[in-house]
Design a protein around this motif. Structure first.
Motif, PDB file in Angstrom:
ATOM      1  N   TRP A   1       0.851  -1.192   0.000  1.00 12.50           N
ATOM      2  CA  TRP A   1       0.000   0.000   0.000  1.00 12.50           C
ATOM      3  C   TRP A   1       0.887   1.243   0.000  1.00 12.50           C
ATOM      4  O   TRP A   1       1.838   1.338   0.776  1.00 12.50           O
ATOM      5  N   ARG A   2       0.594   2.176  -0.902  1.00 13.59           N
ATOM      6  CA  ARG A   2       1.479   3.327  -1.069  1.00 13.59           C
ATOM      7  C   ARG A   2       1.509   4.259   0.144  1.00 13.59           C
ATOM      8  O   ARG A   2       2.473   5.021   0.331  1.00 13.59           O
ATOM      9  N   ASP A   3       0.470   4.212   0.995  1.00 17.20           N
ATOM     10  CA  ASP A   3       0.455   5.058   2.186  1.00 17.20           C
ATOM     11  C   ASP A   3       0.823   4.283   3.451  1.00 17.20           C
ATOM     12  O   ASP A   3       0.712   4.819   4.565  1.00 17.20           O
ATOM     13  N   GLY A   4       1.243   3.058   3.291  1.00 15.25           N
ATOM     14  CA  GLY A   4       1.548   2.221   4.438  1.00 15.25           C
ATOM     15  C   GLY A   4       3.009   2.265   4.853  1.00 15.25           C
ATOM     16  O   GLY A   4       3.866   2.818   4.160  1.00 15.25           O
ATOM     17  N   ARG A   5       3.292   1.657   5.963  1.00 16.71           N
ATOM     18  CA  ARG A   5       4.653   1.631   6.509  1.00 16.71           C
ATOM     19  C   ARG A   5       5.621   0.911   5.582  1.00 16.71           C
ATOM     20  O   ARG A   5       6.792   1.307   5.472  1.00 16.71           O
ATOM     21  N   MET A   6       5.150  -0.142   4.875  1.00 20.46           N
ATOM     22  CA  MET A   6       6.041  -0.924   4.024  1.00 20.46           C
ATOM     23  C   MET A   6       6.497  -0.149   2.785  1.00 20.46           C
ATOM     24  O   MET A   6       7.471  -0.530   2.136  1.00 20.46           O
ATOM     25  N   ALA A   7       5.805   0.942   2.474  1.00 25.70           N
ATOM     26  CA  ALA A   7       6.195   1.758   1.316  1.00 25.70           C
ATOM     27  C   ALA A   7       7.287   2.760   1.670  1.00 25.70           C
ATOM     28  O   ALA A   7       7.832   3.420   0.782  1.00 25.70           O
ATOM     29  N   ARG A   8       7.611   2.881   2.959  1.00 23.21           N
ATOM     30  CA  ARG A   8       8.613   3.854   3.401  1.00 23.21           C
ATOM     31  C   ARG A   8       9.894   3.133   3.834  1.00 23.21           C
ATOM     32  O   ARG A   8       9.845   2.068   4.445  1.00 23.21           O
ATOM     33  N   GLY A   9      11.011   3.723   3.484  1.00 22.10           N
ATOM     34  CA  GLY A   9      12.287   3.173   3.898  1.00 22.10           C
ATOM     35  C   GLY A   9      12.751   2.016   3.018  1.00 22.10           C
ATOM     36  O   GLY A   9      12.134   1.675   1.994  1.00 22.10           O
ATOM     37  N   LEU A  10      13.852   1.405   3.434  1.00 24.30           N
ATOM     38  CA  LEU A  10      14.453   0.306   2.683  1.00 24.30           C
ATOM     39  C   LEU A  10      13.573  -0.940   2.766  1.00 24.30           C
ATOM     40  O   LEU A  10      13.164  -1.352   3.855  1.00 24.30           O
ATOM     41  N   PHE A  11      13.293  -1.510   1.609  1.00 21.50           N
ATOM     42  CA  PHE A  11      12.487  -2.736   1.555  1.00 21.50           C
ATOM     43  C   PHE A  11      13.453  -3.919   1.658  1.00 21.50           C
ATOM     44  O   PHE A  11      13.841  -4.531   0.666  1.00 21.50           O
ATOM     45  N   SER A  12      13.835  -4.230   2.872  1.00 20.12           N
ATOM     46  CA  SER A  12      14.891  -5.219   3.105  1.00 20.12           C
ATOM     47  C   SER A  12      14.323  -6.630   3.248  1.00 20.12           C
ATOM     48  O   SER A  12      13.112  -6.821   3.404  1.00 20.12           O
ATOM     49  N   ARG A  13      15.227  -7.596   3.227  1.00 14.62           N
ATOM     50  CA  ARG A  13      14.850  -8.990   3.443  1.00 14.62           C
ATOM     51  C   ARG A  13      14.187  -9.163   4.812  1.00 14.62           C
ATOM     52  O   ARG A  13      13.188  -9.864   4.947  1.00 14.62           O
ATOM     53  N   GLU A  14      14.755  -8.498   5.818  1.00 17.03           N
ATOM     54  CA  GLU A  14      14.221  -8.634   7.175  1.00 17.03           C
ATOM     55  C   GLU A  14      12.793  -8.090   7.264  1.00 17.03           C
ATOM     56  O   GLU A  14      11.915  -8.712   7.867  1.00 17.03           O
ATOM     57  N   ARG A  15      12.563  -6.923   6.674  1.00 19.73           N
ATOM     58  CA  ARG A  15      11.223  -6.338   6.702  1.00 19.73           C
ATOM     59  C   ARG A  15      10.237  -7.200   5.915  1.00 19.73           C
ATOM     60  O   ARG A  15       9.082  -7.343   6.300  1.00 19.73           O
ATOM     61  N   TYR A  16      10.709  -7.751   4.824  1.00 18.03           N
ATOM     62  CA  TYR A  16       9.854  -8.620   4.000  1.00 18.03           C
ATOM     63  C   TYR A  16       9.413  -9.851   4.795  1.00 18.03           C
ATOM     64  O   TYR A  16       8.240 -10.219   4.806  1.00 18.03           O
ATOM     65  N   LEU A  17      10.360 -10.489   5.483  1.00 13.47           N
ATOM     66  CA  LEU A  17      10.047 -11.703   6.220  1.00 13.47           C
ATOM     67  C   LEU A  17       9.252 -11.409   7.497  1.00 13.47           C
ATOM     68  O   LEU A  17       8.475 -12.252   7.951  1.00 13.47           O
TER      69      LEU A  17
END
Length: 306
Positions: free
Chosen positions: A175-191
């Motif tokens: 989601w473009r307004d969500g937390r996952m759209a901000r900052g580095l999209f790292s492996r850790e955040r993905y998992l």
């Protein structure tokens, strides 16, 4: 017609009875009355000296003998259909044939429009029936219930011919307004994120990207499941969930939903999308024409034509 004292019409009845496990439903499939279908079952029981189907509660269950016959009977009927029912020539402008194609909603959204546009240009009179996605499409092919499968190469059966149509990569949708759209999209955040995934109908099986994740021992926290791919981007809207989606589909649906695309932080392999047909139908003129049209549709898709 008889073979070894068996009326071969009874094989059609046996096939329907084993598929439906019900005299009433088998009768509907055969366009017979329930009494005529019951009579056919009685004759089959006499010939094979076996009950074949027995009442267990409110259902009919096949005997071991019937289970042993099931695939052989279907194979015989597919052979007969391939040898006799298929026309020696195929003219798309006059044919009343229906092509039954197993294809996911991803394939129907991204690829099928190009196929149908080409068929329209050829003034094709044949019909196209896209079958719902299930966990074991090979069974539909074996039973002659599907003319063609369009699925990833890794899911194709080794028992029938196939070819690869095109390659597909994957993108992550957030989601473009969500937390996952901000900052580095790292492996850790993905998992660490919750994931929206597709599971086929039937409760078993998995998608291409799901199998890749499992093979590499990576655990994803599944928050939402859906039976199709097309809704995955919509299901992340308003959340901090992630959907890993075919790249062509993700780009197409990005215009419809407030989402952003990210490169996967895992090295997903390229998916090879293949087609498969029954080995008895390799020379079927209609399927030869259809396979040629599918190859042309890939060229049209890659050229960005609508």
């Amino acid at each position: 017609m008889r073979f070894n004292r068996l009326d071969l019409n009874l094989l059609v009845a046996l096939d329907a009875l084993l598929a439906e496990r019900s005299i009433t439903r088998a009768a509907e499939r055969l366009n017979l009355s329930p009494s005529a279908t019951s009579n056919a079952l009685a004759r089959l029981r006499e010939y094979f000296d076996d009950e074949l189907l027995v009442q267990v509660g409110r259902k009919m269950e096949p005997t071991p003998r019937a289970l042993g016959l099931e695939e052989s009977v279907r194979d015989v009927l597919v052979r007969v259909d391939s040898a006799i029912a298929i026309q020696p020539r195929f003219d798309p402008t006059t044919s009343d044939r229906t092509f039954r194609i197993f294809a996911s909603d991803y394939t129907q959204l991204v690829f099928a429009p190009h196929l149908l546009a080409l068929a329209s240009e050829e003034r094709c009179a044949a019909r196209f029936d896209f079958l719902p996605q299930v966990s074991n499409p090979q069974r539909s092919l074996e039973r002659g219930e599907a003319d063609l499968l369009i699925i990833p190469r890794g899911f194709l059966s080794p028992d029938h011919p196939h070819e690869v149509l095109y390659a597909e990569t994957f993108m992550c949708v957030v989601w473009r307004d969500g937390r996952m759209a901000r900052g580095l999209f790292s492996r850790e955040r993905y998992l660490d994120a919750g994931h929206v995934v597709m599971h086929p109908q039937g409760g078993v099986g998995s998608s291409f990207e799901d199998q890749f994740v499992m093979r590499h021992g990576v655990a994803r926290r599944v928050a939402v499941t859906s039976y199709g791919f097309a809704m995955l981007p919509a299901l992340v809207v308003g959340t901090d969930l992630v959907a890993t989606v075919h790249a062509r589909l993700a780009r197409q649906l990005q215009a419809a939903w407030p989402v952003e695309l990210r490169e996967p932080p895992l090295e997903f392999p390229v998916m090879e999308q293949g087609i498969q047909w029954h080995k008895y139908r390799s020379q079927d003129p209609g399927l030869v024409w259809l396979r040629k049209l599918l190859r042309q549709a890939v060229t049209r898709m890659d050229a960005g034509l609508c």
